[in-house]
Design a protein around this motif. Sequence first.
Motif, mmCIF file in Angstrom:
data_model
loop_
_atom_site.group_PDB
_atom_site.id
_atom_site.type_symbol
_atom_site.label_atom_id
_atom_site.label_comp_id
_atom_site.label_asym_id
_atom_site.label_seq_id
_atom_site.Cartn_x
_atom_site.Cartn_y
_atom_site.Cartn_z
ATOM 1 N N GLN A 207 -6.106 0.166 -9.604
ATOM 2 C CA GLN A 207 -7.332 -0.028 -8.837
ATOM 3 C C GLN A 207 -7.114 0.144 -7.341
ATOM 4 O OE1 GLN A 207 -9.269 0.441 -11.558
ATOM 5 N NE2 GLN A 207 -10.738 -0.814 -10.414
ATOM 6 N N ALA A 208 -5.911 -0.148 -6.865
ATOM 7 C CA ALA A 208 -5.630 0.025 -5.438
ATOM 8 C C ALA A 208 -5.728 1.501 -5.042
ATOM 9 C CB ALA A 208 -4.247 -0.525 -5.100
ATOM 10 N N ILE A 209 -5.181 2.381 -5.883
ATOM 11 C CA ILE A 209 -5.266 3.815 -5.622
ATOM 12 C C ILE A 209 -6.719 4.278 -5.711
ATOM 13 C CG2 ILE A 209 -4.802 6.060 -6.674
ATOM 14 C CD1 ILE A 209 -2.561 5.320 -4.963
ATOM 15 N N VAL A 210 -7.444 3.777 -6.699
ATOM 16 C CA VAL A 210 -8.857 4.141 -6.845
ATOM 17 C C VAL A 210 -9.631 3.766 -5.586
ATOM 18 C CG1 VAL A 210 -10.987 3.691 -8.129
ATOM 19 C CG2 VAL A 210 -8.832 3.972 -9.365
ATOM 20 N N ALA A 211 -9.430 2.540 -5.107
ATOM 21 C CA ALA A 211 -10.156 2.076 -3.919
ATOM 22 C C ALA A 211 -9.774 2.888 -2.685
ATOM 23 C CB ALA A 211 -9.865 0.596 -3.688
ATOM 24 N N GLU A 212 -8.483 3.151 -2.525
ATOM 25 C CA GLU A 212 -8.025 3.923 -1.361
ATOM 26 C C GLU A 212 -8.602 5.340 -1.392
ATOM 27 O OE1 GLU A 212 -3.822 4.985 0.932
ATOM 28 O OE2 GLU A 212 -3.806 3.902 -0.976
ATOM 29 N N THR A 213 -8.629 5.933 -2.576
ATOM 30 C CA THR A 213 -9.163 7.287 -2.708
ATOM 31 C C THR A 213 -10.659 7.323 -2.426
ATOM 32 O OG1 THR A 213 -7.483 7.782 -4.383
ATOM 33 C CG2 THR A 213 -9.372 9.252 -4.261
#
Length: 258
Positions: free
Chosen positions: A156-162
């Motif tokens: 989810q961290a990558i999803v949010a950053e993207t």
Amino acid sequence: MSRRPLALALSIAVLSAMPAFAQDHAHGHDHAAGSVAEEAAGAAVAVDAFHAALKAGDTAAALLLLEAATDRAPQSVEALYQRGRLLTRTLGLRLADTPSHVLAWRLLNRGSDLAPTDARFALELARLRLRTPLLRADAERLFRRAATMGRASGDQAIVAETLCELGRLFERRFRTSYHRYMYTGSIFFDQFAARTRLHYIRDFLQQQARPIENAGATERAQAEQLYRDALAADPRLRVRSARLAIALSSQSSLTAAA
């Protein structure tokens, strides 16, 4: 000893130790397996030293360590990612940066081939596209691909950053379009008068042009939704995303959401 010389000394020590480490195990019974293990161990040491050098503020030493790590362990996914990521962060738009652009692209592509489900590589490739003139249109596709991969892996961290990066992309499009005017008069714009007469441009726009209604509205709505989705994916990004959302505060709902 100051932090930067300390980081440089650490870099030299690590770089000198890596060949010796490989030589100590060169005569093992299982040479192929030993070589792979040595490469992985050497790359891990170099990556750890890279983080120390970067923390000390010595970017040159950090790049030197990552270059050694990718040369000695070309299959190290972490070394490829960190080197490509650092190059992406330090690149500009000068012609002299072109070779570094190409190198970063190759490193990240190689890492993506080795770890096809790792969304970090798609994210950094998208960021690199944003720094590459004439190729920025491809950045949106890569950002969306990174978000899809992040969702599939549960990161989810990558999803949010993207999604934040995508939000910035649409915000920039909005900012370049929401103050657009349409020429409606019959008088041509006088460049000489614009240089010599005070308020000529303002008066010309008021009398001979009108603002385009809802210019950039689509981009603004997409940016808002992306920021909301980023917050939903990872609430820890609340402060960062709210700050970005406030940039679109011409819409009251965004101000309330921030």
